[in-house]
Structures are given as C-alpha cells and as structure tokens.
Design a protein around this motif. Sequence first.
Motif, PDB file in Angstrom:
ATOM      1  N   ALA A 186      11.802  -2.774   5.526  1.00  0.00           N
ATOM      2  CA  ALA A 186      11.275  -1.402   5.549  1.00  0.00           C
ATOM      3  C   ALA A 186      10.342  -1.162   4.374  1.00  0.00           C
ATOM      4  CB  ALA A 186      12.433  -0.413   5.533  1.00  0.00           C
ATOM      5  N   ILE A 187      10.683  -1.719   3.220  1.00  0.00           N
ATOM      6  CA  ILE A 187       9.830  -1.561   2.039  1.00  0.00           C
ATOM      7  C   ILE A 187       8.504  -2.297   2.243  1.00  0.00           C
ATOM      8  CG2 ILE A 187       9.626  -2.469  -0.329  1.00  0.00           C
ATOM      9  CD1 ILE A 187      10.933   0.130  -0.454  1.00  0.00           C
ATOM     10  N   THR A 188       8.584  -3.437   2.930  1.00  0.00           N
ATOM     11  CA  THR A 188       7.354  -4.178   3.210  1.00  0.00           C
ATOM     12  C   THR A 188       6.408  -3.322   4.058  1.00  0.00           C
ATOM     13  OG1 THR A 188       8.645  -6.193   3.174  1.00  0.00           O
ATOM     14  CG2 THR A 188       6.453  -6.370   4.128  1.00  0.00           C
ATOM     15  N   LEU A 189       6.985  -2.598   4.998  1.00  0.00           N
ATOM     16  CA  LEU A 189       6.168  -1.702   5.837  1.00  0.00           C
ATOM     17  C   LEU A 189       5.460  -0.673   4.958  1.00  0.00           C
ATOM     18  CD1 LEU A 189       5.446  -0.314   8.668  1.00  0.00           C
ATOM     19  CD2 LEU A 189       7.440   1.107   8.200  1.00  0.00           C
ATOM     20  N   LEU A 190       6.202  -0.099   4.033  1.00  0.00           N
ATOM     21  CA  LEU A 190       5.617   0.901   3.128  1.00  0.00           C
ATOM     22  C   LEU A 190       4.509   0.269   2.279  1.00  0.00           C
ATOM     23  CD1 LEU A 190       5.656   3.729   1.880  1.00  0.00           C
ATOM     24  CD2 LEU A 190       7.554   3.009   0.442  1.00  0.00           C
ATOM     25  N   SER A 191       4.774  -0.931   1.762  1.00  0.00           N
ATOM     26  CA  SER A 191       3.757  -1.628   0.949  1.00  0.00           C
ATOM     27  C   SER A 191       2.497  -1.848   1.778  1.00  0.00           C
ATOM     28  CB  SER A 191       4.261  -2.996   0.497  1.00  0.00           C
ATOM     29  OG  SER A 191       5.541  -2.914   0.007  1.00  0.00           O
ATOM     30  N   ASN A 192       2.698  -2.260   3.049  1.00  0.00           N
ATOM     31  CA  ASN A 192       1.540  -2.523   3.904  1.00  0.00           C
ATOM     32  C   ASN A 192       0.738  -1.251   4.164  1.00  0.00           C
ATOM     33  OD1 ASN A 192       2.292  -5.170   4.033  1.00  0.00           O
ATOM     34  ND2 ASN A 192       3.278  -5.013   6.032  1.00  0.00           N
ATOM     35  N   ARG A 226      -4.117   1.757   3.173  1.00  0.00           N
ATOM     36  CA  ARG A 226      -4.753   2.985   2.682  1.00  0.00           C
ATOM     37  C   ARG A 226      -5.769   2.636   1.595  1.00  0.00           C
ATOM     38  NH1 ARG A 226      -1.721   6.433  -1.688  1.00  0.00           N
ATOM     39  NH2 ARG A 226      -2.281   4.507  -2.740  1.00  0.00           N
ATOM     40  N   ASP A 227      -5.350   1.763   0.661  1.00  0.00           N
ATOM     41  CA  ASP A 227      -6.247   1.378  -0.443  1.00  0.00           C
ATOM     42  C   ASP A 227      -7.497   0.680   0.097  1.00  0.00           C
ATOM     43  OD1 ASP A 227      -4.479   2.487  -2.114  1.00  0.00           O
ATOM     44  OD2 ASP A 227      -3.615   0.613  -2.866  1.00  0.00           O
ATOM     45  N   GLU A 228      -7.292  -0.123   1.119  1.00  0.00           N
ATOM     46  CA  GLU A 228      -8.435  -0.839   1.698  1.00  0.00           C
ATOM     47  C   GLU A 228      -9.424   0.143   2.329  1.00  0.00           C
ATOM     48  OE1 GLU A 228      -8.918  -4.736   4.483  1.00  0.00           O
ATOM     49  OE2 GLU A 228      -7.356  -4.551   2.977  1.00  0.00           O
ATOM     50  N   THR A 229      -8.880   1.154   3.002  1.00  0.00           N
ATOM     51  CA  THR A 229      -9.746   2.174   3.623  1.00  0.00           C
ATOM     52  C   THR A 229     -10.573   2.872   2.549  1.00  0.00           C
ATOM     53  OG1 THR A 229      -7.935   2.533   5.158  1.00  0.00           O
ATOM     54  CG2 THR A 229      -9.706   4.142   5.213  1.00  0.00           C
ATOM     55  N   ILE A 230      -9.897   3.225   1.462  1.00  0.00           N
ATOM     56  CA  ILE A 230     -10.601   3.914   0.366  1.00  0.00           C
ATOM     57  C   ILE A 230     -11.701   3.013  -0.199  1.00  0.00           C
ATOM     58  CG2 ILE A 230     -10.324   4.865  -1.971  1.00  0.00           C
ATOM     59  CD1 ILE A 230      -7.472   5.748  -1.041  1.00  0.00           C
ATOM     60  N   MET A 231     -11.349   1.732  -0.377  1.00  0.00           N
ATOM     61  CA  MET A 231     -12.336   0.794  -0.935  1.00  0.00           C
ATOM     62  C   MET A 231     -13.546   0.651  -0.002  1.00  0.00           C
ATOM     63  SD  MET A 231     -11.627  -0.110  -3.894  1.00  0.00           S
ATOM     64  CE  MET A 231     -12.874  -1.359  -4.122  1.00  0.00           C
ATOM     65  N   TRP A 252       6.941  -1.348  -7.068  1.00  0.00           N
ATOM     66  CA  TRP A 252       5.638  -0.761  -7.406  1.00  0.00           C
ATOM     67  C   TRP A 252       5.249   0.384  -6.464  1.00  0.00           C
ATOM     68  CZ3 TRP A 252       1.833  -0.886  -3.689  1.00  0.00           C
ATOM     69  CH2 TRP A 252       1.957  -1.835  -2.665  1.00  0.00           C
ATOM     70  N   VAL A 253       5.817   0.390  -5.241  1.00  0.00           N
ATOM     71  CA  VAL A 253       5.395   1.434  -4.295  1.00  0.00           C
ATOM     72  C   VAL A 253       5.704   2.839  -4.821  1.00  0.00           C
ATOM     73  CG1 VAL A 253       5.517   0.035  -2.186  1.00  0.00           C
ATOM     74  CG2 VAL A 253       7.530   1.276  -2.929  1.00  0.00           C
TER      75      VAL A 253
END
Lengths: 176, 118
Positions: A153-159, A164-169, B53-54
């Motif tokens: 579940a945390i991996t999902l959040l990280s992804n 999101r960061d990629e979209t901003i970039m 880190w999240v």
Amino acid sequence: MLSYQLNIHDSPSIRALKISEGVSETSLEQTIGLSLISEYNTQLLNMSRGLQQNLDQKRNAQTEIKYLASFILKEPTDLNGTQGFLLTPEEATNLQNKYPQLNLTQKDGQTYIEKPRLEAFIESKKQDLAALNTDSEMASLQIQTVVDQRKQAITLLSNLIASRDETIMNIVRNIK
Amino acid sequence: MNQQTKFLTSSKKLRWVKPKENIPDLLPDSVDQKAMEVLAFYEKDEKEFQNHWVWKEMGCSPETFFKQVENYVESLNIPKLQWAEAYQKAKQVSRIRALEKHKLTNTHPFKLMGALRV
C-alpha cells in the motif's frame, strides 16, 4: 467505468495526489489502496500487542509448569493406596492460594499433594501452553503477511507521489 | 557444552541424544524465539513506516493522512455496499500477493489458514 458526484475536499495532501479528479475505476482503486494503509496499520498495532501478551502468558505458563513439576522430583509417599508428595508449610500455603483446585490432602498433620492429581493438572497446563503456542505461530504469520500488505500500500502511495512529481516536471519543462 | 547441543558419537554418524530431563517436556523455545523475531521485525518495519519519505513529502503525519483519506472517501458519496465490495476485493488481492511473497500457498493448510484469518 464508475462515476460519482465529487466534492472538492479540503485535504491538500490528497488533492495534491491528483486522485480527486474524477472517480474513475483506477482512482477508486487508488483511494482504496490508501485507505488500506490505515487499516493495516491498526491491525499491525493490535496484532503485535496480542503477540507480546501471548509471549508473556507463555512465559508465565512455562514458569508455572516448571514449578509444579518440581514436586514430582520429591520422594513419593503412600497415601492409602495413592502416591503423594509431602509439602512444606510454605509450599502448601503457596499451592493452596495459587491453585485451590488442586485439593491438597492432610495426613498425620502433614500436607500432601496427590501424584495423579498433580500430573493431571500439569497436563492441563501443558495443553494451555500448546494452545498459546499455536496462537503465537498464527499471529507471527499474520504479522508478516500484513507487514507486506502495508508495504504494498505504501508503494502505491510512493508511486502516486512520483507520478505527481513527474507531471509537475513535465509542466515546468513545457514552460521552459 | 550446552545440554541441548550434546551429541553421542558411538556410531559413525552423529546422532541427537535427548538430554535426560526430570521436568516434563515443555513446548519448544523455538516458538518463542520465532515470535520474538517477528516482533523485532515488526518494530523495525514500524520505525521505517513512521520515517518513510512519503510523509515528509506530503507534509503530514501518517495519522493526519489517514484522517484526510477517510474524509476524502466520505466526500465521494460512494454507495456503502459498492465501496465495501471493492474494498474487500482489494484486500483479498493484496493478501494473496503478500502470501505469494512468503510462499505460504505451498505450506501446510493449517499455516495458510492462520495467515488468511486476518
């Protein structure tokens, strides 16, 4: 495709994840994934407490069995056809207080514990211990499984954050 | 030498000799050991989770985040039954993945049952 009426909620961190823009099947799955983190967290907390309690109970049960079994090492005395063990006054008081169900026997002013009764009692304690051990094994497996589920579940959040960061970039690159 | 590590070498092969015990057999310490290892494993993972880190990236604590997710889900006005079904399905998928990781599917059904009982 599922669609629901959406209210823009005042949750900056959730909004930032861009999952609030139309509840498609994908974003619903993502929302469920995030909700699961909380559930797994609570489960893990409860299970680890349970396992700790189980360990304490097992230690107590083992100590009790060892204590009770130490009487079997004594020289047995014949109590009208049944074997028994002579107890010191301290031992008798202690056993009487801790295990009144043992029904100690009095003979010639002395206190005895009958061997068959003691053995049966130890056996029941061992069965309790076996049950605790089974619970402990199951709890251990469950904890390992839920830890992995929480990691997923945390991996999902990280992804989500990474995308999101990629979209901003990308937006920044386009502006440049 | 520890009593539990004694071996008798009367034959060519080493063979395990159970130490003489006056006290009736207690259940193996290995179960306790395993439970303690699991607890240590959980504590380590919990520390990693809290310092993940999240949370820094999101600028909130896990608890705040959980609350926000809860509020967000409420705001979606999804029919309860539909949400419960989707939620249960997601949990099952996640559990199967976790079990596959531990290769529990090939172990004794009793163990599998324990793991599935969550």
